[in-house]
Design a protein around this motif. Structure first.
Motif, PDB file in Angstrom:
ATOM      1  N   TRP A  61       0.805  -1.226   0.000  1.00  0.00           N
ATOM      2  CA  TRP A  61       0.000   0.000   0.000  1.00  0.00           C
ATOM      3  C   TRP A  61       0.837   1.274   0.000  1.00  0.00           C
ATOM      4  O   TRP A  61       0.367   2.336  -0.393  1.00  0.00           O
ATOM      5  N   GLY A  62       2.059   1.195   0.538  1.00  0.00           N
ATOM      6  CA  GLY A  62       2.895   2.389   0.632  1.00  0.00           C
ATOM      7  C   GLY A  62       2.720   3.167   1.918  1.00  0.00           C
ATOM      8  O   GLY A  62       3.104   4.336   2.005  1.00  0.00           O
ATOM      9  N   TRP A  63       2.183   2.517   2.952  1.00  0.00           N
ATOM     10  CA  TRP A  63       1.983   3.188   4.239  1.00  0.00           C
ATOM     11  C   TRP A  63       3.247   3.096   5.088  1.00  0.00           C
ATOM     12  O   TRP A  63       3.951   2.091   5.078  1.00  0.00           O
ATOM     13  N   GLY A  96       9.687   9.194  -1.946  1.00  0.00           N
ATOM     14  CA  GLY A  96       8.266   9.493  -1.845  1.00  0.00           C
ATOM     15  C   GLY A  96       7.767   9.654  -0.433  1.00  0.00           C
ATOM     16  O   GLY A  96       6.571   9.838  -0.218  1.00  0.00           O
ATOM     17  N   TYR A  97       8.664   9.622   0.558  1.00  0.00           N
ATOM     18  CA  TYR A  97       8.196   9.712   1.946  1.00  0.00           C
ATOM     19  C   TYR A  97       7.611  11.082   2.243  1.00  0.00           C
ATOM     20  O   TYR A  97       8.220  12.111   1.964  1.00  0.00           O
ATOM     21  N   ARG A  98       6.414  11.072   2.842  1.00  0.00           N
ATOM     22  CA  ARG A  98       5.751  12.273   3.330  1.00  0.00           C
ATOM     23  C   ARG A  98       5.038  11.925   4.628  1.00  0.00           C
ATOM     24  O   ARG A  98       4.336  10.922   4.701  1.00  0.00           O
ATOM     25  N   ALA A 160       5.094   6.457   1.619  1.00  0.00           N
ATOM     26  CA  ALA A 160       6.230   6.552   0.704  1.00  0.00           C
ATOM     27  C   ALA A 160       5.835   5.822  -0.568  1.00  0.00           C
ATOM     28  O   ALA A 160       4.762   5.222  -0.644  1.00  0.00           O
ATOM     29  N   GLU A 161       6.703   5.872  -1.577  1.00  0.00           N
ATOM     30  CA  GLU A 161       6.376   5.277  -2.869  1.00  0.00           C
ATOM     31  C   GLU A 161       7.107   3.945  -3.035  1.00  0.00           C
ATOM     32  O   GLU A 161       8.329   3.921  -3.225  1.00  0.00           O
ATOM     33  N   GLY A 403       5.967  -4.784   6.407  1.00  0.00           N
ATOM     34  CA  GLY A 403       7.390  -4.659   6.151  1.00  0.00           C
ATOM     35  C   GLY A 403       7.844  -3.400   5.468  1.00  0.00           C
ATOM     36  O   GLY A 403       8.984  -2.975   5.667  1.00  0.00           O
ATOM     37  N   PHE A 404       6.997  -2.768   4.633  1.00  0.00           N
ATOM     38  CA  PHE A 404       7.471  -1.583   3.924  1.00  0.00           C
ATOM     39  C   PHE A 404       7.805  -0.469   4.911  1.00  0.00           C
ATOM     40  O   PHE A 404       8.899   0.088   4.884  1.00  0.00           O
ATOM     41  N   GLY A 405       6.885  -0.167   5.809  1.00  0.00           N
ATOM     42  CA  GLY A 405       7.160   0.863   6.801  1.00  0.00           C
ATOM     43  C   GLY A 405       8.302   0.501   7.723  1.00  0.00           C
ATOM     44  O   GLY A 405       9.097   1.353   8.126  1.00  0.00           O
TER      45      GLY A 405
END
Length: 450
Positions: A61-63, A96-98, A160-161, A403-405
Motif C-alpha cells: 500500500w505504501g503506508w 516518496g516519503y511524506r 512513501a512510494e 514490512g514496507f514501513g
C-alpha cells in the motif's frame, strides 16, 4: 499489464570475488541493510534473483504507520520513522516519503472506544494521536459521506512510494561502493567449521563472512535447503492505482471498507481494508500446528483460496545443489493475478462514500504475495544456535504485511546484528529461536496490515 512500474536500477557489471557481506534479496529490508553496512565501511554485494523491489516491496500500500502496530514492533517502528524522515536527504534521491497523517474511521461505538485506547498507547511514545468526531472527519475530508461514529487520527503516520523507495536506496548503495546484481540468484552457501565462507550465485561464487537472507516469501525455501526451519506462509494482496484525482486529500484515509493514500503522481493507491485472501499451499498443511494460534484468533477474518500458488508449490523442488538451476532462477518475479472483482468492488465503495472519487479512473491493478509468520511479526535474527544454524548467516523476513514501513528500521537492526554493534532496539522479539525454544507464539489481535 504486468506489475508496478519500478524506477530503474542498473546492475554492476562485475561480480566481486570477495566482500564482507552478501545480501540475498533486493526488497526494502535488503537494500536498507546494505545502505547501513556500506555507510559503516563494509563491502557489500546485494544479489537479487529478479529486479530490485519487484515483488512485495513495490506492491504494498505504501503506508509508513505507527498506528495499530504490534507492541513488540513499536520500538523498531519509531526508529523506522526517524530513518524515513531523513532518507531523501541522506541518499539525495526521492523515496516518496511524506508525513501526511492517517485517519482511521469507524462505524461502531465499541470500536471507537478501542481506538481511544490505541491513541492513549501512542501518547506513551510522544505521538499526538487523537480521536476525531464525525464532523471533524468530514471537515478534513470534504465529500466523505459514510455514516461514522468518529475516527482515530495520527499526524505522525505517513506514506512513501514503493516503486521508488527500494530502487533509490539501492542506487545509494552503489554510490557508496556497494554492488547490486539483478538476475543473479544465490543458489546456496559455502561453509567451513559451521561458519559462512561464501555464497554461490548463478553467476559465480563470492567469498564472504556473513550473509543476510532477506528474500521475502522465498526465504523459507532458501533456508530449508540448508536444513533451517522457518515457519513462513504467504498470502495474496491486491492493490489498485487511479489516475490523478482532483480535490483528493494529502492525508491517508482508512474506512471499514477501503483504504486509500495519495501518490506523488496525483493518483491514489486503493485497497481493501479487509484481510487479504489466503492462498493455500502444501506448506499450509506442513505448518498447520505452528499457525494454529493464529487460526484460533483470526479464523473469522481468513478468506481461503486454492489457486495456482498451490500447484506451483507442488512442482517446486525443495532441495538442490550449487550446480543445479534453482527455483529462484525459474521464477524471477512473482506476479500473481490481481483479484479484479474484489478490488473493483472496493473502488465502488470509495466512489459511493467519498465524492472526489466519483469519476476516478483505474490506471492499474496488481497483486503480490505477503510473507507471514505465526505471530505476525518478523524474524530479524542470527541463525547460529538454531538447528542447523550457521555462524554468519542472518535473516530478515516474515514481515506479515508490515514490512514496507518497517524496512528502514529492519535494515538498521540487521546491520547491527551483522556487525556486532549494540542493537538499536531489543532484538529478542524478532529472534528465529522463538519458534524452537519453547516460547509461546501468539499473534496480537487488532493489528492491521501495510
Amino acid at each position: 499489464m504486468p506489475g508496478p512500474q519500478l524506477d530503474p536500477v542498473e546492475s554492476n557489471a562485475t561480480l566481486p570475488a570477495e566482500v564482507d557481506v552478501v545480501i540475498i534479496g533486493g526488497g526494502i529490508a535488503g537494500v536498507c541493510t546494505a545502505l547501513e553496512l556500506v555507510e559503516r565501511g563494509k563491502t557489500v554485494a546485494l544479489c537479487e534473483k529478479g529486479e530490485i523491489g519487484a515483488e512485495q516491496s513495490s506492491r504494498n500500500w505504501g503506508w509508513v504507520r505507527l498506528t495499530h502496530r504490534d507492541p513488540r514492533e513499536m520500538p523498531l517502528m519509531v526508529e523506522s520513522v526517524r530513518l524515513w524522515k531523513a532518507m531523501n536527504d541522506r541518499i539525495g534521491d526521492e523515496t516518496g516519503y511524506r508525513q501526511c497523517g492517517v485517519t482511521y474511521t469507524v462505524t461502531d461505538d465499541k470500536v471507537l472506544a478501542s481506538e481511544g485506547e490505541a491513541a492513549e498507547e501512542l501518547q506513551k511514545y510522544q505521538i499526538p494521536a487523537r480521536i476525531l468526531n464525525a464532523n471533524e472527519v468530514r471537515e478534513a475530508f470534504p465529500g466523505f459521506s459514510l455514516d461514522i461514529k468518529g475516527a482515530l487520527h495520527n499526524p505522525h503516520d505517513g506514506r512513501a512510494e514503493p516503486q521508488k523507495a527500494a530502487p533509490a536506496i539501492a542506487r545509494a548503495v552503489q554510490a557508496r561502493g556497494g554492488s547490486v546484481h539483478q538476475y543473479c540468484a544465490v543458489r546456496t552457501l559455502e561453509t567451513a567449521d559451521g561458519k559462512v565462507t561464501g555464497a554461490v550465485t548463478e553467476k559465480g561464487p563470492i567469498k564472504c563472512s556473513a550473509v543476510l537472507v532477506a528474500g521475502g516469501v522465498w526465504s523459507r525455501l532458501f533456508l530449508g535447503n540448508l536444513g533451517i526451519e522457518l515457519p513462513q506462509l504467504r498470502t495474496k494482496g491486491t492493490v489498485m492505482r487511479t489516475e490523478p484525482v482532483a480535490d483528493g486529500q494529502e492525508q491517508t484515509l482508512k474506512s471499514p471498507g477501503f483504504a486509500l493514500r495519495k501518490r506523488l503522481d496525483g493518483g491514489y493507491n486503493i485497497a481493501s481494508a479487509a484481510p487479504s485472501r489466503y492462498q493455500l499451499t502444501p506448506d499450509s498443511f506442513r505448518l498447520f500446528r505452528a499457525f494454529l494460534p493464529t487460526l484460533k484468533n483470526e479464523w473469522r477474518n481468513i478468506s481461503l483460496g486454492l489457486g495456482p500458488a498451490f500447484f506451483d508449490a507442488l512442482r517446486t523442488p525443495r532441495r538442490w545443489t550449487a550446480k543445479d538451476v534453482t527455483p529462484f532462477e525459474k521464477s524471477r518475479i512473482l506476479d500473481p493475478e490481481p483479484d479484479r472483482p474484489r478490488i473493483d468492488k472496493v473502488l465502488d465503495l470509495v466512489k459511493r462514500d467519498y465524492a472526489p472519487f466519483k469519476g476516478a479512473k483505474v490506471a492499474q491493478r496488481w497483486a503480490g504475495y505477503i510473507d507471514v509468520m505465526p505471530d505476525i511479526i518478523p524474524v530479524i535474527s542470527e541463525t547460529k544456535g538454531v538447528k542447523n544454524g550457521i555462524d554468519g548467516l542472518f535473516v530478515a523476513t516474515g514481515f506479515s504485511g508490515h514490512g514496507f514501513g518497517l524496512g528502514t528500521g529492519a535494515g538498521l537492526l540487521a546491520a547491527d546484528l551483522i556487525t556486532g554493534r549494540a542493537p538499536c532496539v531489543d532484538p529478542t522479539p524478532f529472534r528465529l529461536h522463538r519458534f524452537s525454544d519453547g516460547s509461546k507464539i501468539t499473534p496480537t489481535l487488532g493489528v492491521t496490515q501495510r
